[in-house]
Design a protein around this motif. Structure first.
Motif, short mmCIF file in Angstrom:
data_model
loop_
_atom_site.label_atom_id
_atom_site.label_comp_id
_atom_site.label_asym_id
_atom_site.label_seq_id
_atom_site.Cartn_x
_atom_site.Cartn_y
_atom_site.Cartn_z
N MET A 134 -1.43 -6.05 2.85
CA MET A 134 -0.97 -5.46 3.93
C MET A 134 -0.40 -3.62 3.72
O MET A 134 -0.70 -2.47 3.97
CB MET A 134 0.28 -5.82 4.33
CG MET A 134 1.08 -5.49 5.20
SD MET A 134 2.39 -6.04 6.79
CE MET A 134 3.74 -5.70 5.02
N TRP A 135 0.35 -3.15 2.50
CA TRP A 135 0.21 -1.67 1.96
C TRP A 135 -0.43 -1.01 1.28
O TRP A 135 -0.59 -0.38 1.51
CB TRP A 135 1.95 -2.37 0.98
CG TRP A 135 2.97 -2.73 1.40
CD1 TRP A 135 3.54 -3.76 1.36
CD2 TRP A 135 4.22 -2.33 2.10
NE1 TRP A 135 5.16 -4.16 2.18
CE2 TRP A 135 5.18 -2.63 2.19
CE3 TRP A 135 3.30 -0.60 2.81
CZ2 TRP A 135 5.76 -2.35 3.76
CZ3 TRP A 135 4.10 0.07 3.66
CH2 TRP A 135 5.69 -0.89 4.25
N ARG A 136 -1.07 -2.01 0.81
CA ARG A 136 -2.99 -1.51 -0.18
C ARG A 136 -3.39 -0.93 1.82
O ARG A 136 -4.26 0.01 0.81
CB ARG A 136 -3.72 -1.88 -0.88
CG ARG A 136 -3.03 -2.24 -2.13
CD ARG A 136 -4.13 -2.69 -2.90
NE ARG A 136 -4.60 -4.12 -3.01
CZ ARG A 136 -3.85 -4.97 -3.94
NH1 ARG A 136 -2.57 -4.56 -4.40
NH2 ARG A 136 -3.24 -6.49 -3.14
N ALA A 137 -3.56 -1.11 2.15
CA ALA A 137 -3.85 -1.46 3.49
C ALA A 137 -3.90 0.36 4.19
O ALA A 137 -4.51 1.09 5.13
CB ALA A 137 -4.38 -2.35 4.70
N THR A 138 -2.26 0.69 3.92
CA THR A 138 -2.02 1.72 3.87
C THR A 138 -1.78 2.70 3.44
O THR A 138 -1.51 3.94 3.74
CB THR A 138 0.00 1.98 4.02
OG1 THR A 138 0.61 1.54 2.61
CG2 THR A 138 0.56 0.37 4.52
N GLY A 139 -2.73 2.91 2.40
CA GLY A 139 -3.17 3.36 1.05
C GLY A 139 -1.79 3.59 0.03
O GLY A 139 -2.75 4.71 -0.98
N ALA A 140 -1.28 2.89 0.21
CA ALA A 140 0.01 2.84 -1.23
C ALA A 140 -0.39 1.70 -2.14
O ALA A 140 -1.73 1.99 -2.23
CB ALA A 140 1.05 1.70 -0.74
N CYS A 141 -0.26 2.20 -3.29
CA CYS A 141 -0.04 1.87 -4.86
C CYS A 141 0.87 0.55 -5.21
O CYS A 141 2.51 0.98 -5.07
CB CYS A 141 -0.61 2.62 -6.18
SG CYS A 141 -0.39 4.11 -5.79
N VAL A 142 0.27 -0.44 -5.32
CA VAL A 142 0.92 -1.83 -5.07
C VAL A 142 2.00 -2.47 -6.86
O VAL A 142 1.11 -2.64 -7.64
CB VAL A 142 0.98 -3.08 -4.35
CG1 VAL A 142 2.56 -4.42 -4.60
CG2 VAL A 142 0.94 -2.61 -3.03
N ARG A 143 3.28 -2.23 -7.05
CA ARG A 143 3.82 -2.25 -8.33
C ARG A 143 4.69 -3.99 -8.07
O ARG A 143 5.27 -3.42 -7.20
CB ARG A 143 4.50 -1.36 -8.66
CG ARG A 143 3.07 -0.11 -9.22
CD ARG A 143 3.82 1.11 -9.83
NE ARG A 143 3.97 0.85 -10.73
CZ ARG A 143 3.88 2.67 -11.59
NH1 ARG A 143 4.31 3.83 -11.56
NH2 ARG A 143 4.82 2.32 -12.81
#
Lengths: 319, 319
Positions: free
Chosen positions: A184-193
């Motif tokens: 979900m967060w990657r779909a916003t363009g974010a980098c998930v850590r």
């Protein structure tokens, strides 16, 4: 220190219904990102729930959400949560436990709940207290992005592009649930850590919570001085940038300071020790000691900016 | 507290020769403003003098200055200063006295000397020591503008537009000399204001010098921590703005801290007292006390921004 990076296919993300508690800057920006960036598939109904009907009504008017529900209305809340894939809590962290207690009776077994709180240890404790044996449904998270503006009007579809989102998975979380939130967060363009709650809280106390306290404190100090108006009238660009974050939400930062007090006090004490060292050098007129600190800081700050700019360029190029 | 505003006709400003000691951001931006903004008349020769031939050569190459002279070359310095209307000192403040001692033997009786130093009490003392009975030729000044970048490449023609320039006239200054310096700065688009050196130093210690120290200190603290790299990797927009001024010139800020140490220590101690109060509230979990401070700061910071924006708009409209 181990920081795990989650990598999955961006295109894998889809959802039917997302319920956001708190459709302000953070929740509203997630909704707008999923709606407008075109990387999410599915029916994509976004429901906004809030304490203030003015705020949810405004979000509806702006097209940030498709539907709204009042937190105090049992029937509306039950309908909102029925069949939801995801719930995002995007309210000041002190509301985590009461919100989850309010939601719990209406929560489907298949719904994944996540949050956007700026602190994580306290959020995990609140979630455990509120959800009990259903804690596995809760995946703690924190998108590290923001603006000093707040409310649904401040929401931006690209707020999370190239920004870090930290997930702090619990032992009880199914790996698939964590991956769904990450997607979900990657779909916003974010980098998930991924980090532990304790790592997260220590790091954020240092680079975010402490600077906010220091910035608020400077404005407070000037306000307390007899010639405050004169001082403000000569404040320029350095003051502007240093104090930008002093225009942040008082309620949110109150909660952060209280929730993360242990890590924050450690950082504040370490900072006060650095200040005491600089004070001694200033009083002694020890220019060499001051210049050494300032030069080191300048190099580190410049390198940080270069790496950040390089990262942003890379992120843009890889889209 | 009295702050006098100087008002004269902008069009009255003209000059034949301006000699700038230190053609970096501040000196170079004055030269570019007078050259490119078209509000100054006259022959307008700008001579750059510097410690480093690389810097003056670069300024010449960029067209920031028309001629250069080496500080160590007696004949070149004599030629540079001969017939000069104005001399601007734009070097770190600790160089004020040696620079003026170097210049004094070659200074025409009709030349007005001014400076751009960030501190004023120490600059006045240095000027008195260096110039003796000729102190009337020196009009202390401080353009309150800057960028974290330095050197002639950082110079901008509009750096001073709508910025405050403080003049701290001495009893020995002829009113005409003060007005000439004021007219020079107004030709760059600046607002000229008058204060005593003590007023200036106290106000700037609060809104400029202290924030720089606090910003350098935060980067230093992170550098000193065992997980510095991890912390930097999660630093975001708040950190970016808070520490922008930590990329400022170490030499300049070393000098400022030493030169203005009395006022700076007063402000630093008052700030430390505010921090101690916030620390106690954090430790006690006193959310109400924290929120009260944060809310006050937010209102003050927002009002400051509004007034600043209104002032900038007014300045633009009145051009």
């Amino acid at each position: 220190m181990k920081v795990r990076f989650l990598v999955t296919d961006v295109a894998a993300f889809s959802f039917n219904k997302l319920v956001i508690f708190g459709v302000g800057l953070i929740g509203g920006s997630l909704a707008r990102a999923l709606r407008e960036r075109g990387e999410a598939a599915g029916a994509r109904t976004v429901v906004g729930v809030g304490r203030s009907s003015a705020s949810t009504a405004r979000a509806l008017e702006l097209g940030v959400v498709d539907e709204t529900a009042a937190l105090g209305d049992d029937a509306a809340l039950r309908a909102a949560l029925s069949g939801a894939d995801f719930v995002l809590l995007a309210a000041p962290v002190a509301q985590t436990q009461p919100l989850l207690e309010r939601i719990a009776p209406f929560l489907d077994a298949g719904t994944i709940v996540t949050d956007a709180g700026s602190t994580k240890s306290d959020v995990v404790a609140s979630a455990r207290a509120a959800l009990g044996v259903r804690i596995g449904q809760f995946v703690p998270g924190h998108p590290i992005a923001g603006r000093e503006a707040s409310g649904p009007d401040a929401a931006l579809p690209d707020l999370y592009v190239n920004r870090n989102v930290v997930l702090c998975p619990l032992p009880e979380n199914a790996p698939e649930a964590v991956e769904r939130v990450a997607a979900m967060w990657r779909a916003t363009g974010a980098c998930v850590r991924e980090m532990t709650p304790e790592q997260h809280d220590r790091v954020l106390a240092s680079v975010s919570h402490l600077p906010h306290v220091l910035s608020f404190a400077l404005v407070e100090q000037i306000l307390n001085s007899p010639d405050a108006a004169l001082k403000f009238s000569f404040a320029a660009g350095g003051f502007r940038d240093f104090t930008r974050i002093a225009a942040s939400s008082p309620e949110m930062w109150r909660d952060v300071c209280v929730a993360n007090r242990t890590a924050l006090l450690d950082e504040l004490d370490a900072y006060t020790a650095v200040l005491a060292r600089l004070r001694a050098a200033i009083e002694a007129g020890d220019g060499a000691a001051l210049e050494a600190v300032f030069a080191r800081s300048r190099v580190a700050r410049s390198e940080w900016q270069e790496q950040r700019s390089a990262g942003a360029a890379l992120g843009d190029a890889s889209k």
